[in-house]
Scaffold this motif. Structure first.
Motif, mmCIF file in Angstrom:
data_model
loop_
_atom_site.group_PDB
_atom_site.id
_atom_site.type_symbol
_atom_site.label_atom_id
_atom_site.label_comp_id
_atom_site.label_asym_id
_atom_site.label_seq_id
_atom_site.Cartn_x
_atom_site.Cartn_y
_atom_site.Cartn_z
ATOM 1 N N LYS A 113 0.727 -1.178 -0.053
ATOM 2 C CA LYS A 113 0.057 -0.028 0.154
ATOM 3 C C LYS A 113 0.756 1.056 0.032
ATOM 4 C CE LYS A 113 -3.892 -2.202 0.833
ATOM 5 N NZ LYS A 113 -4.959 -2.614 -0.239
ATOM 6 N N TYR A 114 1.930 1.054 0.587
ATOM 7 C CA TYR A 114 2.958 2.511 0.694
ATOM 8 C C TYR A 114 3.709 2.633 -0.579
ATOM 9 C CZ TYR A 114 1.955 2.437 5.860
ATOM 10 O OH TYR A 114 1.342 2.613 6.847
ATOM 11 N N LEU A 115 3.818 1.392 -1.218
ATOM 12 C CA LEU A 115 4.707 1.762 -2.442
ATOM 13 C C LEU A 115 3.544 2.009 -3.567
ATOM 14 C CD1 LEU A 115 7.024 -1.392 -2.323
ATOM 15 C CD2 LEU A 115 7.395 0.862 -1.310
ATOM 16 N N ALA A 116 2.499 1.611 -3.610
ATOM 17 C CA ALA A 116 1.533 1.897 -4.612
ATOM 18 C C ALA A 116 1.003 3.434 -4.583
ATOM 19 C CB ALA A 116 0.238 0.853 -4.608
ATOM 20 N N ASP A 117 0.955 3.870 -3.202
ATOM 21 C CA ASP A 117 0.338 5.257 -3.368
ATOM 22 C C ASP A 117 1.591 6.237 -3.140
ATOM 23 O OD1 ASP A 117 -0.598 7.912 -2.001
ATOM 24 O OD2 ASP A 117 -2.260 6.599 -1.077
ATOM 25 N N ASN A 118 1.590 7.262 -4.112
ATOM 26 C CA ASN A 118 2.802 7.970 -4.166
ATOM 27 C C ASN A 118 2.635 9.068 -2.986
ATOM 28 O OD1 ASN A 118 3.489 11.155 -4.936
ATOM 29 N ND2 ASN A 118 4.766 9.779 -6.460
ATOM 30 N N THR A 141 17.180 -13.629 -3.973
ATOM 31 C CA THR A 141 15.592 -13.341 -3.490
ATOM 32 C C THR A 141 15.369 -11.943 -3.474
ATOM 33 O OG1 THR A 141 15.473 -15.389 -2.352
ATOM 34 C CG2 THR A 141 13.725 -14.141 -2.064
ATOM 35 N N TRP A 142 16.320 -11.113 -2.774
ATOM 36 C CA TRP A 142 16.100 -9.711 -2.192
ATOM 37 C C TRP A 142 16.330 -8.972 -3.862
ATOM 38 C CZ3 TRP A 142 14.440 -7.042 1.586
ATOM 39 C CH2 TRP A 142 14.734 -5.673 1.714
ATOM 40 N N GLN A 143 17.205 -9.181 -4.644
ATOM 41 C CA GLN A 143 17.351 -8.665 -5.932
ATOM 42 C C GLN A 143 16.303 -8.716 -6.595
ATOM 43 O OE1 GLN A 143 19.476 -6.430 -6.193
ATOM 44 N NE2 GLN A 143 20.474 -6.952 -4.462
ATOM 45 N N ARG A 144 15.491 -9.871 -6.578
ATOM 46 C CA ARG A 144 14.251 -10.130 -7.652
ATOM 47 C C ARG A 144 13.136 -9.419 -6.836
ATOM 48 N NH1 ARG A 144 16.048 -15.723 -7.888
ATOM 49 N NH2 ARG A 144 14.759 -16.219 -6.231
ATOM 50 N N PHE A 145 13.165 -9.199 -5.445
ATOM 51 C CA PHE A 145 12.147 -8.331 -4.850
ATOM 52 C C PHE A 145 12.089 -7.170 -5.326
ATOM 53 C CE2 PHE A 145 11.725 -5.847 -0.699
ATOM 54 C CZ PHE A 145 10.405 -5.488 -0.879
ATOM 55 N N LEU A 146 13.512 -6.215 -5.190
ATOM 56 C CA LEU A 146 13.780 -4.862 -5.405
ATOM 57 C C LEU A 146 13.215 -4.746 -6.890
ATOM 58 C CD1 LEU A 146 16.903 -3.922 -3.717
ATOM 59 C CD2 LEU A 146 14.667 -3.663 -3.230
ATOM 60 N N THR A 147 13.507 -5.646 -7.909
ATOM 61 C CA THR A 147 13.175 -5.305 -9.450
ATOM 62 C C THR A 147 11.603 -5.666 -9.510
ATOM 63 O OG1 THR A 147 15.062 -6.573 -10.065
ATOM 64 C CG2 THR A 147 13.264 -6.474 -11.566
ATOM 65 N N ASP A 205 5.069 1.072 -11.501
ATOM 66 C CA ASP A 205 5.930 1.850 -12.399
ATOM 67 C C ASP A 205 4.937 3.187 -12.563
ATOM 68 O OD1 ASP A 205 3.569 0.629 -13.469
ATOM 69 O OD2 ASP A 205 4.404 0.206 -15.254
ATOM 70 N N HIS A 206 3.928 3.315 -12.003
ATOM 71 C CA HIS A 206 2.978 4.688 -12.017
ATOM 72 C C HIS A 206 3.737 5.598 -10.678
ATOM 73 C CE1 HIS A 206 1.439 1.951 -9.092
ATOM 74 N NE2 HIS A 206 1.128 2.926 -8.191
ATOM 75 N N ASN A 207 4.361 4.931 -9.919
ATOM 76 C CA ASN A 207 4.867 5.694 -8.824
ATOM 77 C C ASN A 207 6.481 6.062 -9.149
ATOM 78 O OD1 ASN A 207 5.908 7.041 -6.563
ATOM 79 N ND2 ASN A 207 4.891 5.594 -5.186
ATOM 80 N N LYS A 208 6.515 7.584 -9.474
ATOM 81 C CA LYS A 208 7.874 7.974 -10.034
ATOM 82 C C LYS A 208 9.067 7.723 -8.873
ATOM 83 C CE LYS A 208 6.549 8.570 -14.080
ATOM 84 N NZ LYS A 208 5.598 7.446 -14.354
#
Length: 206
Positions: A97-102, A179-185, A192-195
């Motif tokens: 939720k925190y990542l989806a909402d700018n 696993t962490w690198q895949r998570f960050l990617t 991608d909508h959140n700059k």
């Protein structure tokens, strides 16, 4: 004496792919996960076996919800876990939720960077293996007005036939890093909508 815990629809919190989660009717700081479909048992057994493994290793549980053991419920066998609450008593909200909402990303930007770095450090320190790391399976817990942490609540364990990473530190850390690198990617791709997210990930990597 029947020790079956009676759950009702009022106790319902939410569900994942295989399990439903309910408030523990007696303890407000615990929840009960119950399988609800055919694919659930294998996943649950793997996760519980891994929890037992890390409990024996006496880890700090800085990055994971604690596990308290099995129970009998009116919906079938359940497993009791820590219910992650914010300091105000509300159930912590998923990182997703925190990542989806700018606006939320901007408001908690510094906390998110610090908490993500701390989460990775905790995973490496305690050699915690996860199947995947997904932002929907991580809760952003506010411990106070200015202190937060990230807690993984699902997808714990190792599905490898011979789980060598469970026992050998070098392989565990290599697996955690992948696993962490895949998570960050994945969080860049999913948001991608959140700059702000690409910059957030770059700051986490530093």
């Amino acid at each position: 004496m029947d020790n079956t815990i009676l759950l009702s629809k009022d106790d319902y919190i939410g569900k994942g792919l295989h399990r439903k989660c309910y408030h523990h009717p007696i303890d407000p700081n615990k929840c009960i996960k119950v399988n609800y479909n055919d694919g659930a048992e294998e996943e649950t057994n793997r996760e519980i076996a891994y929890y037992k493994h890390i409990i024996r290793r006496n880890i700090a549980f800085d990055a994971l919800a604690k596990y308290y053991g099995p129970v009998s419920t009116n919906y079938g066998k359940g497993h009791v876990f820590e219910l992650i609450r914010d300091y105000n008593g509300e159930i912590a909200i998923p990182l997703e939720k925190y990542l989806a909402d700018n606006k939320l990303t901007k408001q908690y930007y510094d906390d998110l960077v610090v908490s993500l770095k701390s989460l990775k450090s905790a995973l490496l320190k305690d050699r915690i293996i996860t199947m995947t790391i997904k932002s929907k399976n991580i809760l952003f817990q506010h411990l106070s007005a200015d202190k937060s942490r990230l807690i993984i609540i699902d997808n714990i364990g190792n599905s490898t036939l011979i789980p060598i990473a469970n026992y050998i530190s070098f392989f565990a850390k290599a697996k955690i890093e992948r696993t962490w690198q895949r998570f960050l990617t994945s969080i860049i791709k999913e948001n991608d909508h959140n700059k702000l997210i690409t910059r957030l990930v770059e700051d986490v990597k530093q």
